[in-house]
Design a protein around this motif. Structure first.
Motif, PDB file in Angstrom:
ATOM      1  N   LEU A 201       0.807  -1.217   0.000  1.00 46.81           N
ATOM      2  CA  LEU A 201       0.000   0.000   0.000  1.00 46.81           C
ATOM      3  C   LEU A 201       0.839   1.266   0.000  1.00 46.81           C
ATOM      4  CD1 LEU A 201      -2.653  -1.106   2.652  1.00 46.81           C
ATOM      5  CD2 LEU A 201      -2.985  -0.986   0.170  1.00 46.81           C
ATOM      6  N   THR A 202       2.088   1.165   0.477  1.00 45.37           N
ATOM      7  CA  THR A 202       2.919   2.367   0.626  1.00 45.37           C
ATOM      8  C   THR A 202       3.990   2.466  -0.458  1.00 45.37           C
ATOM      9  OG1 THR A 202       4.326   1.166   2.204  1.00 45.37           O
ATOM     10  CG2 THR A 202       2.547   2.505   3.107  1.00 45.37           C
ATOM     11  N   ARG A 203       3.785   1.781  -1.572  1.00 42.07           N
ATOM     12  CA  ARG A 203       4.719   1.951  -2.684  1.00 42.07           C
ATOM     13  C   ARG A 203       4.647   3.364  -3.259  1.00 42.07           C
ATOM     14  NH1 ARG A 203       4.558  -3.661  -6.259  1.00 42.07           N
ATOM     15  NH2 ARG A 203       5.400  -5.014  -4.627  1.00 42.07           N
ATOM     16  N   GLN A 204       3.528   3.999  -3.037  1.00 42.72           N
ATOM     17  CA  GLN A 204       3.387   5.401  -3.410  1.00 42.72           C
ATOM     18  C   GLN A 204       3.326   6.216  -2.118  1.00 42.72           C
ATOM     19  OE1 GLN A 204      -0.454   6.016  -5.316  1.00 42.72           O
ATOM     20  NE2 GLN A 204      -1.191   4.089  -4.441  1.00 42.72           N
ATOM     21  N   PRO A 205       3.737   7.481  -2.141  1.00 41.83           N
ATOM     22  CA  PRO A 205       3.696   8.308  -0.922  1.00 41.83           C
ATOM     23  C   PRO A 205       2.300   8.281  -0.304  1.00 41.83           C
ATOM     24  CG  PRO A 205       4.882   9.442  -2.664  1.00 41.83           C
ATOM     25  CD  PRO A 205       4.280   8.226  -3.299  1.00 41.83           C
ATOM     26  N   SER A 206       2.249   7.992   0.981  1.00 42.39           N
ATOM     27  CA  SER A 206       0.961   7.758   1.635  1.00 42.39           C
ATOM     28  C   SER A 206       0.829   8.565   2.921  1.00 42.39           C
ATOM     29  CB  SER A 206       0.795   6.269   1.971  1.00 42.39           C
ATOM     30  OG  SER A 206       0.881   5.478   0.801  1.00 42.39           O
ATOM     31  N   VAL A 207      -0.408   8.814   3.281  1.00 43.29           N
ATOM     32  CA  VAL A 207      -0.735   9.453   4.551  1.00 43.29           C
ATOM     33  C   VAL A 207      -1.209   8.383   5.521  1.00 43.29           C
ATOM     34  CG1 VAL A 207      -2.252  11.084   5.733  1.00 43.29           C
ATOM     35  CG2 VAL A 207      -1.381  11.623   3.457  1.00 43.29           C
ATOM     36  N   LEU A 208      -0.655   8.383   6.720  1.00 43.45           N
ATOM     37  CA  LEU A 208      -1.103   7.485   7.789  1.00 43.45           C
ATOM     38  C   LEU A 208      -2.015   8.264   8.720  1.00 43.45           C
ATOM     39  CD1 LEU A 208      -0.984   4.861   9.522  1.00 43.45           C
ATOM     40  CD2 LEU A 208       1.037   5.842  10.633  1.00 43.45           C
ATOM     41  N   ARG A 209      -3.217   7.747   8.936  1.00 43.23           N
ATOM     42  CA  ARG A 209      -4.149   8.362   9.890  1.00 43.23           C
ATOM     43  C   ARG A 209      -4.354   7.382  11.040  1.00 43.23           C
ATOM     44  NH1 ARG A 209      -8.142  12.356  10.186  1.00 43.23           N
ATOM     45  NH2 ARG A 209      -9.882  11.862  11.568  1.00 43.23           N
ATOM     46  N   ILE A 210      -4.243   7.888  12.266  1.00 47.48           N
ATOM     47  CA  ILE A 210      -4.459   7.082  13.467  1.00 47.48           C
ATOM     48  C   ILE A 210      -5.599   7.699  14.255  1.00 47.48           C
ATOM     49  CG2 ILE A 210      -3.450   6.181  15.596  1.00 47.48           C
ATOM     50  CD1 ILE A 210      -0.707   6.445  14.302  1.00 47.48           C
ATOM     51  N   GLU A 211      -6.594   6.900  14.569  1.00 45.38           N
ATOM     52  CA  GLU A 211      -7.741   7.373  15.347  1.00 45.38           C
ATOM     53  C   GLU A 211      -7.760   6.643  16.687  1.00 45.38           C
ATOM     54  OE1 GLU A 211     -11.016   6.575  12.784  1.00 45.38           O
ATOM     55  OE2 GLU A 211     -10.487   8.154  11.351  1.00 45.38           O
ATOM     56  N   LEU A 212      -7.897   7.412  17.771  1.00 45.19           N
ATOM     57  CA  LEU A 212      -7.822   6.887  19.130  1.00 45.19           C
ATOM     58  C   LEU A 212      -9.107   7.203  19.889  1.00 45.19           C
ATOM     59  CD1 LEU A 212      -4.300   8.344  19.993  1.00 45.19           C
ATOM     60  CD2 LEU A 212      -4.770   6.119  18.959  1.00 45.19           C
ATOM     61  N   GLU A 213      -9.472   6.302  20.799  1.00 43.54           N
ATOM     62  CA  GLU A 213     -10.607   6.560  21.694  1.00 43.54           C
ATOM     63  C   GLU A 213     -10.287   5.994  23.062  1.00 43.54           C
ATOM     64  OE1 GLU A 213     -15.340   5.362  22.286  1.00 43.54           O
ATOM     65  OE2 GLU A 213     -14.471   5.403  20.260  1.00 43.54           O
ATOM     66  N   ASP A 214     -10.575   6.797  24.124  1.00 49.06           N
ATOM     67  CA  ASP A 214     -10.327   6.313  25.484  1.00 49.06           C
ATOM     68  C   ASP A 214     -11.606   5.727  26.070  1.00 49.06           C
ATOM     69  OD1 ASP A 214     -11.928   8.431  26.292  1.00 49.06           O
ATOM     70  OD2 ASP A 214     -10.266   9.664  27.007  1.00 49.06           O
ATOM     71  N   TRP A 215     -11.531   5.302  27.339  1.00 44.86           N
ATOM     72  CA  TRP A 215     -12.668   4.612  27.976  1.00 44.86           C
ATOM     73  C   TRP A 215     -13.737   5.594  28.448  1.00 44.86           C
ATOM     74  CZ3 TRP A 215     -13.380  -0.547  27.773  1.00 44.86           C
ATOM     75  CH2 TRP A 215     -12.289  -1.316  27.363  1.00 44.86           C
ATOM     76  N   GLN A 216     -13.494   6.891  28.285  1.00 44.26           N
ATOM     77  CA  GLN A 216     -14.501   7.896  28.606  1.00 44.26           C
ATOM     78  C   GLN A 216     -15.236   8.375  27.352  1.00 44.26           C
ATOM     79  OE1 GLN A 216     -11.232   8.030  30.072  1.00 44.26           O
ATOM     80  NE2 GLN A 216     -12.259   6.896  31.703  1.00 44.26           N
ATOM     81  N   GLY A 217     -14.905   7.777  26.190  1.00 44.10           N
ATOM     82  CA  GLY A 217     -15.571   8.128  24.944  1.00 44.10           C
ATOM     83  C   GLY A 217     -14.947   9.304  24.215  1.00 44.10           C
ATOM     84  N   GLU A 218     -13.843   9.859  24.738  1.00 53.41           N
ATOM     85  CA  GLU A 218     -13.152  10.952  24.061  1.00 53.41           C
ATOM     86  C   GLU A 218     -12.328  10.392  22.895  1.00 53.41           C
ATOM     87  OE1 GLU A 218     -13.405  14.201  24.694  1.00 53.41           O
ATOM     88  OE2 GLU A 218     -14.842  13.826  26.309  1.00 53.41           O
TER      89      GLU A 218
END
Length: 323
Positions: A201-218
């Motif tokens: 998937l990264t043979r071409q320049p790529s953007v990595l997106r990381i999505e996080l959620e805690d135990w309080q729903g934030e």
């Protein structure tokens, strides 16, 4: 005789009149009566003691029942989460049935470099706009095999290929090099897509997106150029930069920049430095509790090293993608 009797009665009356206190005093209790009262008090004390002990036993039993119920509820919660995942899978399958049939038709056609399906962004440009599981066809031009992927076609314009997900906690991420190479887990649940597929998937320049959620729903998110981080944006703190330009390590292949074996210490495969500012493939601890060791699903820039997150998703799309 009558005179003597009268005198006697008069003397008795005078004596009684001179000592009125004697006629008011109650009779003294006997020893037998005192012993009976003491025995009665002892019986009452024994009864009260027995009652207190019985109440203590009942309290302990009730406490054990509450603990047992909490454990059963926790197990039930896990089962329900698994059912929700299964329901999401079925729902997505129904919604994507038409798209998958169209994609299978597309796979049978001869491809060139211009129409090759690289990733979910390629599918998006072909009007596949529903998030769900898709099958990337075998591509002789790229030299890549057939691959099942999960596409996020909604977040920030869509076109994201999900490479990692943590949300249920039933899949261990403490795996060896071979498993991280080829991938593991369920594509609709918790999974790692596989390093060889991520490389595809990264043979071409790529953007990595990381999505996080805690135990309080934030929730928080992070965007950056793959792992050789050139730029960063987001609201979770830059806990990925420390891992820039590092090699991937697992329990049986130590490639970090530290004397310590970071993969063994943090119990997961990751781009360890010496060792972490983040550990998204760590141990899934429920309700964020993992104060004994820093081996949970951590993101230091948000909750520090002793808080394990509830949900994580890592996803890729080309830098040149425009929805």
């Amino acid at each position: 005789t009558a005179l003597r009797t009268g005198v006697t009665l008069l003397l008795i009356a005078i004596t009684w009149a001179q000592n009125p206190k004697q006629r008011l005093l109650p009779p003294k209790p006997s020893k037998t009566q005192c012993c009976q009262e003491v025995r009665s008090l002892k019986v009452q004390v024994a009864n009260l003691t027995s009652l207190v002990e019985e109440l203590n036993r009942k309290q302990e039993t009730d406490l054990m029942n509450v603990v047992r119920q909490i454990m059963e509820l926790d197990q039930l919660n896990r089962q329900q989460e698994a059912r929700v995942t299964e329901a999401e899978s079925k729902y997505s399958e129904i919604n994507n049935r038409v798209e998958i049939m169209q994609l299978q038709t597309l796979q049978s056609a001869t491809q060139t470099s211009s129409d090759a399906i690289y990733d979910c962004a390629s599918l998006y440009t072909r009007n596949y706009r529903i998030s769900g599981e898709y099958k990337l066809p075998k591509d002789d031009f790229l030299g890549t095999p057939e691959l099942n992927v999960y596409c996020d076609m909604e977040t920030k314009g869509g076109g994201w290929t999900v490479i990692q997900r943590r949300k249920i906690g039933l899949t261990s991420f403490n795996r060896d090099w071979k498993q991280y190479k080829h991938g593991f887990g369920a594509i609709r649940g918790d999974f790692w897509l596989g390093n060889e597929h991520i490389f595809r998937l990264t043979r071409q320049p790529s953007v990595l997106r990381i999505e996080l959620e805690d135990w309080q729903g934030e929730t928080r998110y992070i965007n950056s150029y793959k792992l050789f981080i050139a730029n960063y944006s987001g609201n979770a703190g830059d806990s990925l930069r420390y891992h820039n330009n590092t090699n991937f390590s697992t329990m049986n292949k130590d490639n970090d920049k530290c004397v310590d074996d970071c993969a063994a210490l943090r119990k997961g495969g990751y781009w360890y430095n010496c060792c972490t500012d983040s550990n998204l493939n760590g141990v899934f601890y429920r309700y964020g509790e993992h104060s004994r060791n820093s081996d949970g699903i951590t993101w230091y820039g948000w909750h520090g090293s002793n808080y394990s997150l509830k949900k994580v998703e890592m996803k890729l799309r080309p830098v040149e993608f425009h929805p």
